[in-house]
Design a protein around this motif. Structure first.
Motif, PDB file in Angstrom:
ATOM      1  N   PHE A   7       0.846  -1.192   0.000  1.00 50.86           N
ATOM      2  CA  PHE A   7       0.000   0.000   0.000  1.00 50.86           C
ATOM      3  C   PHE A   7       0.880   1.239   0.000  1.00 50.86           C
ATOM      4  CE2 PHE A   7      -4.288  -1.557   1.138  1.00 50.86           C
ATOM      5  CZ  PHE A   7      -3.993  -2.871   1.445  1.00 50.86           C
ATOM      6  N   GLU A   8       0.633   2.140  -0.957  1.00 47.25           N
ATOM      7  CA  GLU A   8       1.425   3.374  -1.045  1.00 47.25           C
ATOM      8  C   GLU A   8       0.493   4.569  -1.152  1.00 47.25           C
ATOM      9  OE1 GLU A   8       4.109   5.093  -0.898  1.00 47.25           O
ATOM     10  OE2 GLU A   8       3.404   6.787  -2.101  1.00 47.25           O
ATOM     11  N   VAL A  16      -2.120   0.421  -4.831  1.00 43.73           N
ATOM     12  CA  VAL A  16      -2.035  -0.877  -4.158  1.00 43.73           C
ATOM     13  C   VAL A  16      -1.490  -1.856  -5.191  1.00 43.73           C
ATOM     14  CG1 VAL A  16      -3.287  -2.714  -2.965  1.00 43.73           C
ATOM     15  CG2 VAL A  16      -4.041  -0.336  -2.726  1.00 43.73           C
ATOM     16  N   ARG A  29      -3.558   2.459  -9.519  1.00 41.55           N
ATOM     17  CA  ARG A  29      -3.140   3.707  -8.857  1.00 41.55           C
ATOM     18  C   ARG A  29      -4.108   4.822  -9.211  1.00 41.55           C
ATOM     19  NH1 ARG A  29       2.591   4.979 -10.823  1.00 41.55           N
ATOM     20  NH2 ARG A  29       1.606   5.590 -12.754  1.00 41.55           N
ATOM     21  N   GLY A 295       1.989   1.103  -5.708  1.00 41.18           N
ATOM     22  CA  GLY A 295       1.882   0.122  -4.632  1.00 41.18           C
ATOM     23  C   GLY A 295       2.823  -1.062  -4.806  1.00 41.18           C
TER      24      GLY A 295
END
Lengths: 334, 93
Positions: A7-8, A16, A29, A295
């Motif tokens: 997870f970013e 993700v 994204r 992600g």
């Protein structure tokens, strides 16, 4: 077989990604774009991420064709990044890790970029120019740490570009840096701007304050066009980065350069390639799927870390806006 | 008469969230307790689980600081609950 979900959400992108043993299974994204002239307000960005993180997560699982039970580890960006945004994404990661009863792993955002860069390009042991928007530096791996050889001592190159774009009201869609680059291609006149390299470090605040003060005067007097300013800014900023990268390569005897991070697209790669050819070195870089925050890069770093024994307890999963790349013990490399 | 010094004032509030099970209350606690308050000083927040309830205790020097913290907590709590509904056991859906 090890499957990691990452997870970013530390800046204006929420992503993700799922990786399985070096293969990226999915990497959706979303990007929060602000109107021209506006920066990324932390509160609004966090709200955007909260609103779409779950649908991005569902998309990631669907595209990868896997179930939560198949996942071995849940990785997330522990930092650095914008406070509200990092927290929002971490909260979802913690919740699904507990619901699915999977180990949790906090990842350094910059190490995510580096590990994805290494995976995609196959670079063995490169000098890394880290052009992540919130961090920035020249990094080289040595004895279990990604050592920072030189860095921007005030603001990051990405911040500098973003703020310059606001000064002359360039659109943020798809990104300020991309639009600066397109305008720069039409520039024809080089305007002298402050060039500040201090040993191994670079300083961007001077060039930014200079352009903030002078841009409107010069444009108003017709001395140059916005395209000329974009061209001159890129030439100056990227030359500084190439200089410090070359110095680090000479110091380490390195013959490989890897550019990671969202600023590391296109023109910077071209300029770095010229320097590499002169030195007989090889340049590695990724395309926008992976050089921009995503992600899968967190999942990939998580994959390396998890397989070498890292996990993060819930109590230690707090997020932080400041997290230096050299704080992490790199147990997954020799 | 001098006004009371602001540092002597304590704005307190308590919140309680009912989850469907003790496990879910523990999960909510696990997701919401690790991060420190962004503001250094002037606010403290404590989370505790009792049976199916997640209880939150706030203490702040100013009403404005308390309001920001409670607002932020509620946003994050909503996210936890949505995540549980999307990915949790069937009783949350």
């Amino acid at each position: 077989m090890t499957i990691v979900i990452g997870f970013e959400g530390s800046a204006n992108k929420i992503g993700v990604g799922i990786v399985r043993d070096g293969a990226v299974l999915s990497n959706p994204r979303r990007t929060y774009i602000t109107p021209p002239g506006q920066g990324r307000f932390s509160v609004e960005t966090a709200k955007h991420h909260r609103a779409c993180v779950l649908s991005v997560l569902k998309e990631a699982l669907l595209q990868a064709g896997i179930q939560p039970a198949d996942i071995d580890c849940v990785a997330f960006t522990k930092g650095p990044g914008m406070g509200g945004s990092v927290v929002a994404v971490a909260i979802v990661a913690r919740t699904v890790a507990q619901l699915w009863k999977k180990p949790l792993l906090g990842v350094n955002h910059c190490i995510g970029h580096i590990e994805m860069g290494r995976l995609i390009t196959g670079a063995a042991n490169p000098t890394v120019l880290d052009c992540v928007e919130t961090q920035r530096g020249v990094i080289s791996y040595s004895e279990r740490r990604y050592r920072i050889f030189g860095e921007a001592i005030d603001i990051a190159v990405g911040n500098c570009l973003d703020r310059f774009a606001r000064v002359i009201k360039i659109s943020n869609d798809p990104s300020p840096g991309y639009n600066i680059e397109q305008m720069a291609k039409k520039g024809s006149q080089f305007v002298e701007l402050p060039y500040t390299v201090k040993g191994m470090d670079v300083s961007f605040s001077g060039i930014l304050s200079y352009t903030e003060e002078m841009a409107h005067k010069m444009l108003g007097a017709g001395e140059c066009t916005p395209e000329d300013l974009c061209f001159s800014l890129q030439e100056t900023l990227f030359s500084m980065l190439v200089e410090v990268t070359e110095r680090a390569m000479a110091h380490c005897g390195s013959r490989e350069v890897l550019i990671v991070g969202g600023v590391g697209c296109n023109l910077l790669q071209e300029m770095m390639e010229v320097m590499c050819q002169e030195r007989g070195a090889k340049l590695f870089a990724t395309d926008e799927r992976f050089c921009i925050d995503n992600g899968a890069m967190i999942a990939q770093a998580g994959w390396e870390m998890f397989r070498s024994g890292h996990v993060t307890s819930l109590e230690d999963s707090w997020v932080t806006q400041r997290f230096r790349t050299d704080e992490v013990e790199v147990t997954w490399r020799d | 008469m001098a006004a009371p010094h602001s540092e002597t004032l304590h704005f307190k509030t308590v919140g309680s969230v009912f989850l469907f099970s003790n496990r879910l209350a523990q999960i909510a606690h696990g997701s919401l307790s690790p991060d420190a308050e962004p503001r250094k000083g002037g606010i403290s927040k404590e989370l505790r689980v009792t049976d199916n309830n997640l209880n939150v205790f706030w203490c702040a020097e100013e009403a404005r600081i308390l309001r920001v913290s409670v607002g932020s907590f509620l946003d994050h709590l909503a996210l936890v609950l949505e995540t549980m509904q999307a990915f949790g056991p069937s009783e949350t859906q």
